[in-house]
Scaffold this motif. Structure first.
Motif, PDB file in Angstrom:
ATOM      1  N   UNK A 135     -36.491  -6.392 -36.219  1.00 28.71           N
ATOM      2  CA  UNK A 135     -36.598  -7.318 -35.099  1.00 28.71           C
ATOM      3  C   UNK A 135     -36.741  -6.597 -33.760  1.00 28.71           C
ATOM      4  N   UNK A 136     -35.967  -5.553 -33.550  1.00 29.47           N
ATOM      5  CA  UNK A 136     -36.023  -4.852 -32.268  1.00 29.47           C
ATOM      6  C   UNK A 136     -37.402  -4.214 -32.050  1.00 29.47           C
ATOM      7  N   UNK A 137     -38.035  -3.746 -33.118  1.00 27.61           N
ATOM      8  CA  UNK A 137     -39.384  -3.179 -32.990  1.00 27.61           C
ATOM      9  C   UNK A 137     -40.409  -4.258 -32.655  1.00 27.61           C
ATOM     10  N   UNK A 138     -40.258  -5.413 -33.262  1.00 21.27           N
ATOM     11  CA  UNK A 138     -41.123  -6.539 -32.910  1.00 21.27           C
ATOM     12  C   UNK A 138     -40.985  -6.864 -31.422  1.00 21.27           C
ATOM     13  N   UNK A 139     -39.740  -6.913 -30.959  1.00 18.65           N
ATOM     14  CA  UNK A 139     -39.503  -7.270 -29.554  1.00 18.65           C
ATOM     15  C   UNK A 139     -40.056  -6.201 -28.618  1.00 18.65           C
ATOM     16  N   UNK A 140     -40.012  -4.943 -29.027  1.00 16.23           N
ATOM     17  CA  UNK A 140     -40.615  -3.883 -28.215  1.00 16.23           C
ATOM     18  C   UNK A 140     -42.121  -4.100 -28.077  1.00 16.23           C
ATOM     19  N   UNK A 141     -42.752  -4.547 -29.175  1.00 16.82           N
ATOM     20  CA  UNK A 141     -44.187  -4.820 -29.116  1.00 16.82           C
ATOM     21  C   UNK A 141     -44.491  -6.018 -28.224  1.00 16.82           C
ATOM     22  N   UNK A 142     -43.615  -7.017 -28.261  1.00 20.04           N
ATOM     23  CA  UNK A 142     -43.798  -8.168 -27.373  1.00 20.04           C
ATOM     24  C   UNK A 142     -43.691  -7.748 -25.914  1.00 20.04           C
ATOM     25  N   UNK A 143     -42.743  -6.881 -25.625  1.00 16.16           N
ATOM     26  CA  UNK A 143     -42.606  -6.404 -24.247  1.00 16.16           C
ATOM     27  C   UNK A 143     -43.838  -5.596 -23.837  1.00 16.16           C
ATOM     28  N   UNK A 144     -44.396  -4.838 -24.751  1.00 18.31           N
ATOM     29  CA  UNK A 144     -45.632  -4.095 -24.464  1.00 18.31           C
ATOM     30  C   UNK A 144     -46.759  -5.057 -24.114  1.00 18.31           C
ATOM     31  N   UNK A 145     -46.879  -6.135 -24.879  1.00 19.22           N
ATOM     32  CA  UNK A 145     -47.910  -7.134 -24.610  1.00 19.22           C
ATOM     33  C   UNK A 145     -47.672  -7.825 -23.276  1.00 19.22           C
ATOM     34  N   UNK A 146     -46.413  -8.140 -22.997  1.00 27.91           N
ATOM     35  CA  UNK A 146     -46.096  -8.812 -21.726  1.00 27.91           C
ATOM     36  C   UNK A 146     -46.392  -7.915 -20.527  1.00 27.91           C
ATOM     37  N   UNK A 147     -46.098  -6.648 -20.657  1.00 27.88           N
ATOM     38  CA  UNK A 147     -46.308  -5.742 -19.536  1.00 27.88           C
ATOM     39  C   UNK A 147     -47.785  -5.610 -19.171  1.00 27.88           C
ATOM     40  N   UNK A 148     -48.644  -5.990 -20.105  1.00 27.13           N
ATOM     41  CA  UNK A 148     -50.095  -5.924 -19.871  1.00 27.13           C
ATOM     42  C   UNK A 148     -50.724  -7.298 -19.728  1.00 27.13           C
ATOM     43  N   UNK A 149     -49.849  -8.297 -19.588  1.00 25.97           N
ATOM     44  CA  UNK A 149     -50.310  -9.671 -19.386  1.00 25.97           C
ATOM     45  C   UNK A 149     -51.244 -10.141 -20.502  1.00 25.97           C
ATOM     46  N   UNK A 150     -50.887  -9.799 -21.725  1.00 27.86           N
ATOM     47  CA  UNK A 150     -51.716 -10.152 -22.872  1.00 27.86           C
ATOM     48  C   UNK A 150     -51.181 -11.341 -23.650  1.00 27.86           C
ATOM     49  N   UNK A 151     -49.999 -11.850 -23.275  1.00 32.73           N
ATOM     50  CA  UNK A 151     -49.419 -12.983 -24.008  1.00 32.73           C
ATOM     51  C   UNK A 151     -48.816 -13.970 -23.015  1.00 32.73           C
ATOM     52  N   UNK A 152     -48.572 -15.167 -23.526  1.00 30.69           N
ATOM     53  CA  UNK A 152     -47.824 -16.186 -22.791  1.00 30.69           C
ATOM     54  C   UNK A 152     -46.513 -16.439 -23.497  1.00 30.69           C
TER      55      UNK A 152
END
Length: 222
Positions: free
Chosen positions: A205-222
């Motif tokens: 789970x923590x690795x998934x969340x790290x990937x979500x933060x990576x996507x958020x930092x690049x404005x790639x997700x909502x």
């Protein structure tokens, strides 16, 4: 007629064929083993399960293909293996509680006329206000890449909306592992949005969340 079944084990039951409707079915603490619910001849999805529910049930080696689920609630679902839902359409379907590994994918690759089923799915979703509500689900693993992401009600912290437009110009090798898997799903799905799920019950789970933060930092997700 409503059907209520509780505490039963059902083995090898097979419902095969289109133009069938099942309404008011309630399964409570049941186990379904090697059962099938499928149709292979109707891209308009006339095999329908409507206004039904499962609570605290378990599935093992069950097969589901080409079903239209309408007004269905799943509250807790254990699965020994990945539970694949091939080419199904969802309207007002709620998944909540602990849910075992599950994937909503396209029609089976061996299905004759597969392209007609995909076209039928696209057409069905044009008239659906919302498809799935997964906001209160605790998944061990989950992938819903054959459901339009913008039609999924979600927990915005752990379930993020990706769009084809935003990710298409990012080189695939730049994505971290799970984010890359989500982005690659656009090669398979006909829909322009999908939801990436960080499964709360996964040991990663923590690795998934790290990937979500990576996507958020690049404005790639909502």
């Amino acid at each position: 007629m409503a059907v209520h079944i509780e505490g039963q084990t059902v083995r090898g039951a097979k419902v095969i064929g289109s133009d069938r409707r099942y309404e008011g079915v309630r399964l409570v603490k049941c186990t379904l083993s090697a059962c099938s619910l499928a149709q292979f001849d109707d891209p308009e999805f006339s095999l329908v399960v409507r206004d039904s529910s499962m609570q605290g049930c378990r599935v093992d080696r069950c097969s589901v293909q080409g079903v239209f689920f309408d007004g269905v609630t799943i509250d807790g679902l254990a699965a020994k293996q990945l539970h694949r839902l091939y080419g199904c359409v969802f309207r007002r379907v709620v998944l909540r509680g602990k849910i075992g590994p599950i994937m909503a994918m396209g029609p089976h690759t061996g299905l004759a006329g597969r392209e007609h089923y995909i076209a039928g799915m696209i057409e069905k979703y044009r008239d659906i206000e919302w498809a799935l509500d997964i906001s209160e689900a605790v998944f061990s693993d989950a992938d819903f890449y054959y459901v339009p992401g913008h039609l999924i009600r979600r927990d915005p912290e752990t379930q993020v909306l990706l769009s084809r437009e935003k990710v298409k110009n990012v080189p695939r090798e730049d994505f971290p592992l799970y984010a890359g898997i989500w982005a690659s799903r656009f090669d398979e799905t006909p829909f322009d949005t999908l939801v990436g799920v960080a499964p709360k019950a996964s040991s990663n789970f923590s690795n998934y969340m790290s990937d979500i933060e990576w996507l958020r930092s690049r404005n790639l997700v909502e």
